[in-house]
Design a protein around this motif. Sequence first.
Motif, mmCIF file in Angstrom:
data_model
loop_
_atom_site.group_PDB
_atom_site.id
_atom_site.type_symbol
_atom_site.label_atom_id
_atom_site.label_comp_id
_atom_site.label_asym_id
_atom_site.label_seq_id
_atom_site.Cartn_x
_atom_site.Cartn_y
_atom_site.Cartn_z
ATOM 1 N N ALA A 201 0.820 -1.220 0.000
ATOM 2 C CA ALA A 201 0.000 0.000 0.000
ATOM 3 C C ALA A 201 0.851 1.266 0.000
ATOM 4 O O ALA A 201 0.333 2.359 -0.287
ATOM 5 C CB ALA A 201 -0.936 0.008 1.206
ATOM 6 N N GLN A 204 3.556 4.508 -4.401
ATOM 7 C CA GLN A 204 2.938 5.762 -4.829
ATOM 8 C C GLN A 204 3.028 5.994 -6.331
ATOM 9 O O GLN A 204 2.331 6.863 -6.863
ATOM 10 C CB GLN A 204 3.575 6.933 -4.074
ATOM 11 N N GLN A 231 -3.128 2.919 -3.977
ATOM 12 C CA GLN A 231 -4.080 3.987 -4.261
ATOM 13 C C GLN A 231 -4.059 4.376 -5.731
ATOM 14 O O GLN A 231 -3.005 4.657 -6.304
ATOM 15 C CB GLN A 231 -3.766 5.215 -3.400
ATOM 16 N N GLY A 232 -5.244 4.353 -6.360
ATOM 17 C CA GLY A 232 -5.391 4.770 -7.741
ATOM 18 C C GLY A 232 -4.952 3.755 -8.770
ATOM 19 O O GLY A 232 -4.961 4.056 -9.973
#
Length: 263
Positions: A201, A204, A231-232
Amino acid sequence: MGTVQLADGELNYQLEGPQGAPVLVLSNSLGTDLHMWDTQMPAFTEHFQVLRLDTRGHGKSLVTEGPYSIEQLGRDVLALLDALNIERAHFCGLSMGGLIGQWLGINAGQRLLRLVVCNTAAKIGSPEVWNPRIEMVLRDGQAAMAALRDASIARWFTADFAEANPGHAKRITDMLAATSPQGYAANCAAVRDADFREQVASIQAPTLVVAGTEDAVTPPSGSRFIQQQVQGAEYAEFYAAHLSNVQAGATFSHRVVDFLLNR
């Protein structure tokens, strides 16, 4: 073809494509070499300077005493980038190469532009799966690699693809038979010991996760886990077994190019 001198041997690589274009690093699966990406090269070199390497223990790269770790393999990639004066690059890895990509995303995200991890998981298999294979390969050598090659067709490709494309399947599986038993066993240990479930997680870099609908080695559930944790992250799934880049071919290539070009 070129080589970079590491502290303990030479890392084999191939750099193709237009100079000045963004660099895309391709990382092979366990038991293959940089030619597992041959299908992708026409599409990828239209837009990128493509840097393929034989992971330590594979192809024409160094074979050192094992066991290896994914961190060690990831640091080999960073050493290659440093030697070629490449500050940042896209990275696409499949299976073991996807583990290396996760390690880079977690530990060296500043070196990544965009990340593609294919037919992989935050943790692949268990010691009960890997240890007998390691023991067999170290005991039986090339005979074990030949046996693994014959068994790999069913793991790497769906039956209909293997039947319709016997030459294609043989070209890829022959890479496994040619792999150093010592190098293969050392990389099996790296895959066995990798577990990024608690760390993934933290990635980035913009990430695409690719899965094969029929992949029994790294099922789509493991790919979905990564996509949900990062994320994303985007997700793509193709009708394929473990080597989706080979089986899905142009469809795979176009999806990856679209993601890397952010279009």
